[in-house]
Design a protein around this motif. Structure first.
Motif, PDB file in Angstrom:
ATOM      1  N   TYR A   1      17.019  -7.681  55.097  1.00 30.03           N
ATOM      2  CA  TYR A   1      15.645  -7.734  54.609  1.00 30.03           C
ATOM      3  C   TYR A   1      14.777  -8.548  55.580  1.00 30.03           C
ATOM      4  N   PRO A   2      13.703  -7.939  56.123  1.00 30.48           N
ATOM      5  CA  PRO A   2      12.858  -8.660  57.088  1.00 30.48           C
ATOM      6  C   PRO A   2      12.244  -9.914  56.459  1.00 30.48           C
ATOM      7  N   GLY A   3      12.307 -11.014  57.174  1.00 27.78           N
ATOM      8  CA  GLY A   3      11.755 -12.275  56.682  1.00 27.78           C
ATOM      9  C   GLY A   3      12.516 -12.799  55.469  1.00 27.78           C
ATOM     10  N   GLY A   4      13.578 -12.122  55.099  1.00 29.88           N
ATOM     11  CA  GLY A   4      14.381 -12.575  53.958  1.00 29.88           C
ATOM     12  C   GLY A   4      13.781 -12.215  52.607  1.00 29.88           C
TER      13      GLY A   4
ATOM     14  N   PHE B   1      20.079  -2.247  60.537  1.00 33.23           N
ATOM     15  CA  PHE B   1      18.659  -1.925  60.472  1.00 33.23           C
ATOM     16  C   PHE B   1      17.875  -3.063  59.834  1.00 33.23           C
ATOM     17  N   HIS B   2      16.679  -3.300  60.386  1.00 39.57           N
ATOM     18  CA  HIS B   2      15.830  -4.414  59.944  1.00 39.57           C
ATOM     19  C   HIS B   2      14.476  -3.856  59.501  1.00 39.57           C
ATOM     20  N   GLY B   3      14.511  -2.569  59.071  1.00 42.03           N
ATOM     21  CA  GLY B   3      13.276  -1.913  58.634  1.00 42.03           C
ATOM     22  C   GLY B   3      12.605  -1.183  59.781  1.00 42.03           C
TER      23      GLY B   3
ATOM     24  N   THR C   1       9.308  -1.177  60.338  1.00 42.39           N
ATOM     25  CA  THR C   1       8.184  -1.955  60.900  1.00 42.39           C
ATOM     26  C   THR C   1       8.225  -3.443  60.564  1.00 42.39           C
ATOM     27  N   HIS C   2       9.412  -3.962  60.153  1.00 47.53           N
ATOM     28  CA  HIS C   2       9.522  -5.374  59.774  1.00 47.53           C
ATOM     29  C   HIS C   2       8.553  -5.725  58.631  1.00 47.53           C
ATOM     30  N   ALA C   3       8.361  -4.783  57.716  1.00 44.94           N
ATOM     31  CA  ALA C   3       7.448  -5.018  56.583  1.00 44.94           C
ATOM     32  C   ALA C   3       8.132  -5.885  55.527  1.00 44.94           C
TER      33      ALA C   3
ATOM     34  N   PHE D   1      22.041 -11.557  64.448  1.00 47.37           N
ATOM     35  CA  PHE D   1      20.809 -11.798  65.204  1.00 47.37           C
ATOM     36  C   PHE D   1      19.755 -10.863  64.649  1.00 47.37           C
ATOM     37  N   ASP D   2      18.585 -11.365  64.338  1.00 44.48           N
ATOM     38  CA  ASP D   2      17.522 -10.537  63.775  1.00 44.48           C
ATOM     39  C   ASP D   2      16.425 -10.248  64.802  1.00 44.48           C
ATOM     40  N   ASP D   3      15.771  -9.134  64.642  1.00 44.95           N
ATOM     41  CA  ASP D   3      14.548  -8.718  65.351  1.00 44.95           C
ATOM     42  C   ASP D   3      14.772  -8.032  66.702  1.00 44.95           C
ATOM     43  N   GLY D   4      15.960  -8.212  67.309  1.00 52.00           N
ATOM     44  CA  GLY D   4      16.220  -7.523  68.575  1.00 52.00           C
ATOM     45  C   GLY D   4      15.537  -8.121  69.788  1.00 52.00           C
TER      46      GLY D   4
END
Ligand SMILES: [Zn+2]
Length: 251
Positions: A180-183, A149-151, A153-155, A87-90
């Motif tokens: 990696y955020p947004g892939g 971890f997803h970064g 700041t989701h950069a 699951f991404d982003d929390g």
């Protein structure tokens, strides 16, 4: 439309051949929100539950991300058909909507979260509530849940310099995995993930995980709101790889 027919055809071929060839299908699915929100990344709770029931019915074993990583890196045994859920982003509905369903099926899940929720928030393109610090602490005590971890700041890490990558991706002590955020990714981001001590990093990249998968670019298949059940089921099989290869020709 033609694409869907081809996909359905290939999935049919796969299902015919599978009893004979006993394909090894190791896959990772990626969800975001489990809610009724009318956005692509929100899967309705009833549909999510149906996905798990169908996977179980097909004989897929629910495994943790750690099991897949140790299989990939160290050859630890893994069931022939195994699926890990991420699951991404929390999103807050993970705790209220997804977790009760995961618990019903005894399915482990990995949740990828950002550390700077305030800066990340506007980058997500929706206004769904995120998990609070308290709920994250509560979830940490659940044996089915792991955090990655997803970064910060989701950069988009593909656009960051080496120094910026070291800040954005800096590994929190208790996390072993990066998504990696947004892939979006770069070779430099993959190198930094390794340098920072992550055991593995995950992409948004259709296909199965194989022994040839790069541990810093592991395939994950995103599940979206409008997908039919068979389209979801196909994503945990070789048929989807055949389809991805074919559809590259069509472009
Ligand atoms: Zn994300």
């Amino acid at each position: 439309m033609l694409k869907k027919i081809i996909a359905a055809f290939l999935y049919g071929v796969y299902r015919m051949l599978n009893p004979l060839f006993q394909f090894q299908d190791i896959s990772i699915l990626t969800y975001h929100s489990i809610s009724d929100a009318t956005i692509d990344i929100a899967v309705m709770p009833a549909n999510f539950e149906k996905h798990l029931a169908l996977l179980k019915g097909k004989g897929d074993a629910f495994v943790s991300l750690a099991q897949i990583v140790t299989w990939l890196k160290h050859g630890a045994p893994l069931p022939r058909r195994a699926v890990a859920l991420t699951f991404d982003d929390g999103y807050a509905d993970f705790e209220t909507a997804a977790l009760p369903i995961l618990e019903k099926f005894g399915a482990p899940a990995a949740m990828f979260i950002m550390s700077d929720a305030e800066t990340s928030r506007p980058r997500l393109g929706n206004d769904l509530p995120l998990l609070t610090r308290e709920s994250i602490e509560r979830l940490r005590t659940n044996p089915l849940v792991a955090f990655g971890f997803h970064g910060r700041t989701h950069a988009n890490v593909a656009k960051l310099s080496t120094e910026e990558l070291r800040t954005e991706m800096a590994r929190p002590d208790n996390m072993r995995y990066f998504a990696y955020p947004g892939g979006s990714y770069s070779h430099e981001a993959m190198r930094i993930a390794k340098e920072l001590g992550y055991d593995a990093a995950f992409a948004i990249k259709p296909g199965l995980v194989t022994k040839e998968s790069n541990p810093y670019l592991i395939q994950r298949n995103v599940i979206e709101r409008d997908m039919r059940n068979w389209e979801v089921m196909m994503r945990v099989t070789k048929a989807f790889e055949w389809y991805s290869r074919l559809s590259r020709w069509f472009k």
